[in-house]
Every structure is written in structure tokens, then in C-alpha cells.
Enzyme design. Structure first.
Site, PDB file in Angstrom:
ATOM      1  N   CYS A 121       8.229   5.908   4.164  1.00  0.00           N
ATOM      2  CA  CYS A 121       8.854   6.714   3.771  1.00  0.00           C
ATOM      3  C   CYS A 121       8.349   7.862   3.126  1.00  0.00           C
ATOM      4  O   CYS A 121       7.444   8.722   4.661  1.00  0.00           O
ATOM      5  CB  CYS A 121       9.080   5.855   2.303  1.00  0.00           C
ATOM      6  SG  CYS A 121       7.187   5.867   0.866  1.00  0.00           S
TER       7      CYS A 121
ATOM      8  N   ASN B 130       4.645   7.439   0.715  1.00  0.00           N
ATOM      9  CA  ASN B 130       3.886   5.438   1.391  1.00  0.00           C
ATOM     10  C   ASN B 130       3.102   5.541   0.261  1.00  0.00           C
ATOM     11  O   ASN B 130       2.357   4.091  -0.026  1.00  0.00           O
ATOM     12  CB  ASN B 130       3.282   6.098   2.107  1.00  0.00           C
ATOM     13  CG  ASN B 130       2.462   4.269   2.641  1.00  0.00           C
ATOM     14  OD1 ASN B 130       1.075   3.962   3.538  1.00  0.00           O
ATOM     15  ND2 ASN B 130       3.026   3.592   2.634  1.00  0.00           N
TER      16      ASN B 130
ATOM     17  N   CYS C 206       5.229   4.368  -3.271  1.00  0.00           N
ATOM     18  CA  CYS C 206       6.447   4.083  -3.872  1.00  0.00           C
ATOM     19  C   CYS C 206       7.042   3.337  -2.733  1.00  0.00           C
ATOM     20  O   CYS C 206       6.956   1.695  -3.056  1.00  0.00           O
ATOM     21  CB  CYS C 206       7.151   5.143  -3.935  1.00  0.00           C
ATOM     22  SG  CYS C 206       6.820   5.729  -5.615  1.00  0.00           S
ATOM     23  N   ARG C 207       8.182   3.181  -2.187  1.00  0.00           N
ATOM     24  CA  ARG C 207       9.780   2.595  -1.417  1.00  0.00           C
ATOM     25  C   ARG C 207       8.895   1.645  -0.662  1.00  0.00           C
ATOM     26  O   ARG C 207       9.172   0.720  -0.305  1.00  0.00           O
ATOM     27  CB  ARG C 207      10.518   3.846  -0.801  1.00  0.00           C
ATOM     28  CG  ARG C 207      11.477   4.189  -1.978  1.00  0.00           C
ATOM     29  CD  ARG C 207      11.920   5.480  -1.833  1.00  0.00           C
ATOM     30  NE  ARG C 207      11.658   6.570  -1.293  1.00  0.00           N
ATOM     31  CZ  ARG C 207      11.511   7.493  -0.650  1.00  0.00           C
ATOM     32  NH1 ARG C 207      12.891   7.671  -0.382  1.00  0.00           N
ATOM     33  NH2 ARG C 207      10.898   8.824  -1.044  1.00  0.00           N
ATOM     34  N   SER C 208       8.167   3.044   0.782  1.00  0.00           N
ATOM     35  CA  SER C 208       7.796   1.636   1.898  1.00  0.00           C
ATOM     36  C   SER C 208       6.554   0.862   1.618  1.00  0.00           C
ATOM     37  O   SER C 208       6.487  -0.508   2.194  1.00  0.00           O
ATOM     38  CB  SER C 208       7.848   2.834   3.025  1.00  0.00           C
ATOM     39  OG  SER C 208       6.122   3.504   3.030  1.00  0.00           O
TER      40      SER C 208
ATOM     41  N   ASP D 268      14.863   7.139  -3.829  1.00  0.00           N
ATOM     42  CA  ASP D 268      12.603   7.744  -4.629  1.00  0.00           C
ATOM     43  C   ASP D 268      12.588   7.741  -5.621  1.00  0.00           C
ATOM     44  O   ASP D 268      13.135   8.788  -6.685  1.00  0.00           O
ATOM     45  CB  ASP D 268      12.969   9.142  -3.943  1.00  0.00           C
ATOM     46  CG  ASP D 268      11.778   9.604  -3.988  1.00  0.00           C
ATOM     47  OD1 ASP D 268      10.221   8.921  -4.221  1.00  0.00           O
ATOM     48  OD2 ASP D 268      10.389  10.110  -3.409  1.00  0.00           O
TER      49      ASP D 268
HETATM   50  P1  4NP Z   1       7.852   7.616  -1.875  1.00  0.00           P
HETATM   51  O1  4NP Z   1       7.825   8.672  -2.902  1.00  0.00           O
HETATM   52  O2  4NP Z   1       7.622   8.499  -0.596  1.00  0.00           O
HETATM   53  O3  4NP Z   1       8.871   6.936  -2.193  1.00  0.00           O
HETATM   54  O4  4NP Z   1       6.042   6.798  -1.424  1.00  0.00           O
HETATM   55  C1  4NP Z   1       7.699   9.370  -2.886  1.00  0.00           C
HETATM   56  C2  4NP Z   1       5.905   9.494  -3.980  1.00  0.00           C
HETATM   57  C3  4NP Z   1       5.066  11.094  -4.082  1.00  0.00           C
HETATM   58  C4  4NP Z   1       5.973  11.990  -4.070  1.00  0.00           C
HETATM   59  C5  4NP Z   1       7.577  11.608  -3.396  1.00  0.00           C
HETATM   60  C6  4NP Z   1       7.355  10.545  -3.150  1.00  0.00           C
HETATM   61  N1  4NP Z   1       5.524  13.069  -3.630  1.00  0.00           N
HETATM   62  O5  4NP Z   1       6.257  14.422  -3.423  1.00  0.00           O
HETATM   63  O6  4NP Z   1       3.763  13.359  -4.001  1.00  0.00           O
END
Ligand code: 4NP
Length: 149
Positions: A7, A10, A12-14, A120
């Protein structure tokens, strides 16, 4: 079979996808996750993701964020991307056709519609993490069916 979930951050989702896939996949599968950005490198997953997974008996608390590397394209058999932006970014890092063919959109396995994305939840609430958890469960089950059929 070596599977990498990818994702953006790294956190939340992955990490959730990694934890769910580890819980569902055969023991000899190797599952890992990575992000396309290094902003959160070294950090544990988002607390809301950790709590959501723990509610379903899955411990992702010890995972640490890391960006995807060149070596991942050789090491892993399959690289699943959580949304189309991540997919485009990861595909652009592939060095050859063999590496490119390892990369796909995570929800493609569901077959409902092309370009389906795992939303997200980072800017959302606990219920968004809950929804993402269940979507990831369905995706992991479909991917396993595809691989093990
Ligand atoms: P992820 O979520 O891609 O599912 O881990 C996010 C985590 C951090 C950010 C965006 C999405 N960020 O902008 O910091």
C-alpha cells in the site's frame, strides 16, 4: 509461494492484508508487506489497524513499515497492490516483463469489477478499518482460491 502486499504507507492496509493472509494461507507460504513511501519506515502499524486485527485474533503489532525494494521484485512470486496509484508506482519500479507480471491489483481476484481499490482508512474512523478488514478478508480468500485451485 511468496506474497508481498503493498500500500502507500505500509501502516494500515498492507499490514492488515499481511496479517490476514498469514492467518489463512498454508504454513509454507511466506507473506510480507511494504509501502511505496518511506515516510513511516520503522514504525509499527497504525493503532486502529492493530486493534481491528486483534479483535479478530490476528496480531499485527510487531510488524514494521518498510518501503518496497528492488530485491522484492526478485524475491516474491506475487505482489498485490491496494489501489491503482500504488499499482502504477510499483509497476514503474519493475525492471523487466517477468517482474511486471508479478504485480497486480489486490481486489482483481474478487472479479467484481476491474480497478477495484481497497479504500485508504488512514484519514477515517474505526469503522473504516473494520470495513477494510472484511474487504481484505474477502480478497485474501479469493487470491488463495486462485493460487491453490
Ligand atoms: P496505508 O495508509 O497506505 O494503508 O498504510 C496510509 C498511511 C499513511 C499515509 C497515507 C495512507 N500518509 O499519508 O502518511
Amino acid at each position: 509461494m511468496k506474497i508481498l502486499m503493498v500500500c502507500l504507507g505500509n501502516i494500515c492496509r498492507s499490514p492488515l492484508a499481511e496479517g490476514i493472509m498469514k492467518a489463512k494461507a498454508p504454513q509454507d507460504f511466506f507473506i510480507d508487506s511494504a509501502g511505496t513511501i518511506s515516510l513511516h519506515e520503522g514504525k509499527h502499524p497504525d493503532k486502529r489497524a492493530v486493534i481491528t486485527a486483534a479483535n479478530y485474533g490476528i496480531d499485527i503489532s510487531k510488524q514494521r513499515s518498510r518501503p518496497i525494494t528492488e530485491a522484492d521484485f526478485e524475491k516474491f512470486d506475487k505482489i498485490y497492490c491496494m489501489d491503482v496509484d500504488v499499482l502504477a508506482d510499483v509497476v514503474s519500479k519493475a525492471k523487466n516483463e517477468n517482474q511486471r507480471q508479478k504485480v497486480s491489483l489486490f481486489l482483481e481476484a474478487l472479479g467484481d469489477h476491474q480497478n477495484a481499490e481497497v479504500p485508504d482508512p488512514y484519514w477515517g474512523q474505526m469503522n473504516d478499518f473494520e470495513d477494510v478488514f472484511h474487504l481484505l478478508e474477502r480478497g485474501c480468500e479469493s487470491i488463495l482460491k486462485e493460487i491453490l485451485h
